[in-house]
Design an enzyme around this catalytic site. Structure first.
Site, PDB file in Angstrom:
ATOM      1  N   HIS A 149      -0.463   4.095   0.010  1.00 32.71           N
ATOM      2  CA  HIS A 149      -1.830   4.304  -0.497  1.00 32.71           C
ATOM      3  C   HIS A 149      -1.796   4.741  -1.954  1.00 32.71           C
ATOM      4  O   HIS A 149      -2.542   4.214  -2.798  1.00 32.71           O
ATOM      5  CB  HIS A 149      -2.527   5.356   0.372  1.00 32.71           C
ATOM      6  N   GLU A 150      -0.923   5.701  -2.271  1.00 27.86           N
ATOM      7  CA  GLU A 150      -0.836   6.192  -3.647  1.00 27.86           C
ATOM      8  C   GLU A 150      -0.289   5.121  -4.589  1.00 27.86           C
ATOM      9  O   GLU A 150      -0.750   4.987  -5.727  1.00 27.86           O
ATOM     10  CB  GLU A 150       0.016   7.457  -3.706  1.00 27.86           C
ATOM     11  N   HIS A 153      -3.097   2.966  -5.601  1.00 26.62           N
ATOM     12  CA  HIS A 153      -3.870   3.494  -6.727  1.00 26.62           C
ATOM     13  C   HIS A 153      -3.203   3.131  -8.058  1.00 26.62           C
ATOM     14  O   HIS A 153      -3.863   2.728  -9.021  1.00 26.62           O
ATOM     15  CB  HIS A 153      -3.982   5.015  -6.627  1.00 26.62           C
ATOM     16  N   GLU A 226     -10.826   4.130  -3.162  1.00 24.97           N
ATOM     17  CA  GLU A 226     -10.138   4.631  -1.977  1.00 24.97           C
ATOM     18  C   GLU A 226     -10.012   3.539  -0.920  1.00 24.97           C
ATOM     19  O   GLU A 226      -8.968   3.408  -0.275  1.00 24.97           O
ATOM     20  CB  GLU A 226     -10.880   5.845  -1.402  1.00 24.97           C
TER      21      GLU A 226
END
EC number: 3.4.24.-
Length: 303
Positions: A149-150, A153, A226
C-alpha cells in the site's frame, strides 16, 4: 516542542524563499504593490497568492522526509540487525522493483498503534516506515500488504500530487479572502485611503472560513489516493492480504490517532470512527468499510 520547532522552521523557510521569489518576479515583471490608491492591484495580488500558496506546499514537500523522521522518531534500517528487518528491506525492494521505482529508505518508528506511512519529495527518493505496533500485531502477509500500500503511494506520486493540490487551494483561499476583505473595507467601512481595519479583520476571517471549506476539497483527493494505494497493495501482495491488513487496523481505528498531526494524512490508519457523517468530508481517509468494499470489487485488469 519538536512539532512546534518543525512548524516554525518550515514557515521561516517559506517566508525566506517567498521574499526572494516575489522580489525577483516584481523586479523583472514590473509588478507594483498589492495595495495602491485605487485599491487592490489584482495582478500583483494573484502573483503574491500564487507564489506564497505554492511555495508553502513545495517547501513542506522538500522537507517532508526530514520532518517525518524527526516527528515520528523513525530509525532508518541501514544494515538489518534482525530477521524481521532483513525481511522488511527485502520485501520493499521486491515491491519497488515491481513498480519500477528506486529503492526507498525503510524505517521503523516506536508507536504501539499499528500504522505505516510513506513520504518524500520524489518517488525515487522516498521513505517507507512502519510502526513497532504494526510489526507486533500483524501477520507477515498483512505487513506485506501494508508495505505494498505504501509503495503504491510512492509509485503513484501521491505526495507530490497532494502537495500541488494543497498549494493551489491555498493560493485561491488567500486570493479570494483578500478580494472580499478589500470589498468590505471599501463598501462597508468606506475606507478609500488604503487597507484599513475592515480589510485585515475580514481577510483573516475569510482565510479561516474559506480554508476550512477548501480543506474538504483536499481531503476528497486524499481519500481517492487511499483507494488507489489499496488497489496497488492488492496488485502487489494480493487482494485477500490487503483486505486482511485493513481488517487488522480496526482496533487502531477505534482509538485516538497517535501519529503526529502533520503525518496523519500519510498514514495507513487514521484513527477515525466508521459510518457516514459530515465530519467524514474533512477526513483524509475513507472508512475501512468503504475501502474493503472497494477492494472486493477490485480486479487487477482495472489497475
Amino acid at each position: 516542542m519538536m512539532r512546534i520547532g518543525l512548524f516554525l522552521l518550515t514557515n521561516l523557510a517559506v517566508l525566506i524563499v517567498f521574499s526572494i521569489v516575489f522580489g525577483i518576479l516584481s523586479r523583472f515583471f514590473g509588478l507594483g504593490a498589492v495595495h495602491g490608491a485605487g485599491g487592490l492591484n489584482i495582478a500583483s495580488l494573484a502573483v503574491m497568492c500564487g507564489v506564497y500558496g505554492m511555495l508553502g506546499s513545495i517547501v513542506s514537500l522538500f522537507l517532508s522526509k526530514w520532518m517525518a523522521k524527526r516527528s515520528t522518531g523513525t530509525v532508518v534500517i541501514d544494515q538489518p540487525k534482525s530477521t524481521m528487518e532483513k525481511w522488511l528491506v527485502e520485501t520493499v525492494a521486491k515491491q519497488a522493483k515491481a513498480v519500477n521505482i528506486d529503492m526507498p529508505e525503510v524505517g521503523i518508528f516506536d508507536n504501539s498503534q499499528p500504522n505505516a506511512f510513506a513520504t518524500g519529495w520524489n518517488k525515487n527518493k522516498a521513505l517507507v516506515a512502519v510502526s513497532s505496533g504494526l510489526l507486533h500485531s500483524m501477520t507477515p502477509d498483512e505487513v506485506e500488504a501494508v508495505l505494498a500500500h505504501e509503495i503504491g503511494h510512492v509509485a503513484n506520486g501521491d505526495m507530490v500530487t497532494l502537495a500541488l493540490i494543497q498549494g493551489v487551494v491555498n493560493a485561491f483561499v488567500m486570493f479570494f479572502a483578500r478580494i472580499i476583505g478589500s470589498f468590505v473595507d471599501r463598501v462597508v467601512f468606506k475606507n478609500e485611503d488604503g487597507p484599513g481595519i475592515g480589510y485585515f479583520v475580514t481577510s483573516i476571517a475569510m482565510d479561516i472560513l474559506l480554508g476550512f471549506l477548501a480543506s474538504a476539497i483536499v481531503m476528497w483527493f486524499s481519500r481517492q489516493r487511499e483507494f488507489r494505494a489499496d488497489a496497488m497493495g492488492a496488485k502487489l501482495a494480493g487482494r485477500d492480504k490487503m483486505i486482511g491488513a485493513l481488517n487488522a487496523l480496526r482496533p487502531a481505528e477505534a482509538r485516538p490517532d497517535q501519529m503526529p498531526e502533520n503525518m496523519q494524512a500519510f498514514a495507513i490508519a487514521s484513527g477515525q470512527a466508521q459510518g457516514f457523517s459530515i465530519a467524514n468530508l474533512f477526513r483524509s481517509h475513507p472508512t475501512l468499510d468503504d475501502r474493503i468494499d472497494a477492494l472486493k470489487k477490485y480486479s487487477p485488469s482495472k489497475s
